[in-house]
Design a protein around this motif. Structure first.
Motif, short mmCIF file in Angstrom:
data_model
loop_
_atom_site.label_atom_id
_atom_site.label_comp_id
_atom_site.label_asym_id
_atom_site.label_seq_id
_atom_site.Cartn_x
_atom_site.Cartn_y
_atom_site.Cartn_z
N GLU A 227 0.84 -1.21 0.00
CA GLU A 227 0.00 0.00 0.00
C GLU A 227 0.87 1.25 0.00
O GLU A 227 1.84 1.35 0.77
N HIS A 228 0.51 2.19 -0.85
CA HIS A 228 1.22 3.47 -1.02
C HIS A 228 2.64 3.27 -1.54
O HIS A 228 3.49 4.14 -1.40
N ASP B 7 3.07 2.17 -4.83
CA ASP B 7 3.10 2.28 -6.30
C ASP B 7 3.71 3.59 -6.78
O ASP B 7 4.52 3.60 -7.71
N ASP C 119 -4.33 0.87 -9.52
CA ASP C 119 -5.77 0.62 -9.67
C ASP C 119 -6.14 0.42 -11.14
O ASP C 119 -6.86 -0.50 -11.51
N TYR D 17 -3.45 12.16 0.76
CA TYR D 17 -2.78 11.33 -0.25
C TYR D 17 -1.66 12.15 -0.91
O TYR D 17 -0.52 11.72 -1.02
C1 GLA Z 1 -5.14 4.72 -4.19
C2 GLA Z 1 -4.34 5.07 -5.44
C3 GLA Z 1 -3.33 3.96 -5.75
C4 GLA Z 1 -2.47 3.61 -4.55
C5 GLA Z 1 -3.36 3.38 -3.32
C6 GLA Z 1 -2.56 3.18 -2.07
O1 GLA Z 1 -5.94 3.60 -4.43
O2 GLA Z 1 -5.19 5.25 -6.53
O3 GLA Z 1 -2.52 4.36 -6.85
O4 GLA Z 1 -1.51 4.57 -4.31
O5 GLA Z 1 -4.26 4.45 -3.10
O6 GLA Z 1 -1.81 2.02 -2.15
#
Ligand code: GLA
Length: 394
Positions: free
Chosen positions: A44-45, A47, A182, A232
């Motif tokens: 998570e976080h 990418d 995503d 974010y």
């Molecule tokens: C959101 C973003 C993704 C990723 C996640 C956290 O879903 O769209 O690109 O950064 O948060 O992992």
């Protein structure tokens, strides 16, 4: 590529859309396009730090029914949010307007930018992905739109270009500086497979997750805190600042020694530690999943959650409560592991559970969450499913 209609959920979705389309626009839609949401098992976080993620496309999707209208206007009606919006093909400036049609506008702009001639269309869209809950309802709308446009314009983009085009739409027309996970998952998903995606070169290794004895249970906290979007962007810039102080191209290259770098402040040390440890956990989880070592995968999920809560600070009380409830039930009670999934600050958690205990677990988790928070959760299982596709119209 046109694939056969496979599930009864799809049959229902297209029937519903066909009726809604007929009621609103008269006549039949010409094309149905479908794109799934995703669940991220771990990573998570990472990418947008060129790290590793391990998502899957899920068997819940956004579906669009559309027909060309020979004008220069696009009208799109959302059944999920009961709204309708129209925009002109002359209005493709990259400016977030705070409308659901921003996602569609951004994708249309991406096609136009590639020299594709897009004409107006009428569309009805529906989704069984809970909106704004960390399961990529936004990416699904973008990818469904791109898939629809490929069919309407008869112009194919490569799958990778499709994911990138949709990511850019989100950056420029929605204003969220997201990574690629995503959109990638929504395009490239495969039945019974997770994707270990290396976000440095966007190379992916498929990892089988077909063991029928375990399931991924989604537990929607049914809260979404305001901070989600602004924080974010803050996390992303904290990571960029830390990697530039460390003299690295991205935090993907951070090592244990980076944590002692004198230029990093306390907050940056925490962020770097999360990215470093999460990348390691994600690669381990892929191997352990291949070996169906669910106990170890579960431990990695709990560790990921703790790191997101304490070091990356993107969890919230409700998500922590769900994970604690799962941890208390434990392996003996049928839960191997749990964590928040997606961007955080609300939305969904996931738990890796024994299928045989599923019913009893759902009741117990919902009851304990209700006692702790006075909120009703929503629970459902997901399976790794296929990426975006055109659904035959009849
Ligand atoms: C959101 C973003 C993704 C990723 C996640 C956290 O879903 O769209 O690109 O950064 O948060 O992992």
């Amino acid at each position: 590529m046109v694939r056969a209609l496979t599930t009864s959920a799809q049959v229902t979705a297209t029937d519903l859309l066909r009726d809604a389309f007929r009621e609103r626009f008269d006549g039949q839609p010409q094309v149905f396009a479908r794109a799934p949401g995703r669940v991220n098992l771990i990573g998570e976080h990472t990418d947008y730090n060129q790290g590793f993620v391990l998502p899957m496309a899920i068997d819940r999707a956004c579906t669009i029914a559309a027909r060309s209208n020979e004008s220069n206007h696009i009208t799109i009606r959302s059944l999920a949010s009961d709204e309708e919006q129209t925009f002109s093909l002359c209005d493709l400036k990259p400016e977030p307007k705070g409308l659901f049609s921003d996602y569609v506008r951004g994708v249309v702009a991406g096609f136009c930018e590639r020299g594709v001639s897009v004409t107006g269309f009428d569309a009805v869209v529906d989704s069984d992905i809970p909106l704004g809950s960390g399961l990529s309802s936004s990416a699904a709308l973008e990818v469904a739109t791109a898939t629809l446009l490929e069919e309407l314009t008869e112009h194919r983009v490569s799958p990778m270009d499709k994911a990138l085009l949709c990511q850019k739409a989100e950056h420029q027309f929605v204003g969220v500086p997201c990574g690629l996970m995503d959109q990638y998952a929504s395009v490239f998903g495969r039945t019974d497979q997770l994707m270990l995606l290396d976000c440095r070169d966007n190379e992916c290794r498929y990892v089988s997750m077909a063991d029928p004895s375990v399931a991924l249970l989604v537990i929607n906290s049914n809260v979404r805190h305001q901070l989600a979007e602004s924080e974010y962007a803050v996390r992303k810039s904290q990571c960029e600042s830390a990697s530039s102080k460390l003299g690295l191209q991205s935090l993907r290259d951070a090592g244990l020694e980076s944590l002692n770098h004198p230029d990093l402040d306390d907050l940056e040390v925490k962020r770097v530690r999360h990215i470093f440890t999460e990348n390691q956990r994600t690669q381990s989880a892929a191997g352990e999943t291949e070996h169906q070592a669910w106990g170890t995968v579960g431990e990695l999920m709990y560790a990921s959650h703790a790191s997101l809560r304490d070091d990356y600070q993107v969890s919230c009380a409700e998500l922590d409560a769900i994970v604690e409830i799962c941890q208390c039930i434990g392996t003996d009670g049928g839960i191997h592991g749990a964590r928040m999934t997606g961007g955080g600050f609300g939305g969904c958690a996931i738990a890796l559970v024994e299928v045989a205990r599923l019913k009893e677990l759902c009741r117990r988790i919902a009851a304990e969450y209700r006692i702790r928070t006075e909120i009703e959760s929503s629970l459902f299982c997901v399976r790794p499913g296929t990426g975006a596709e055109i659904i035959p119209a009849s």
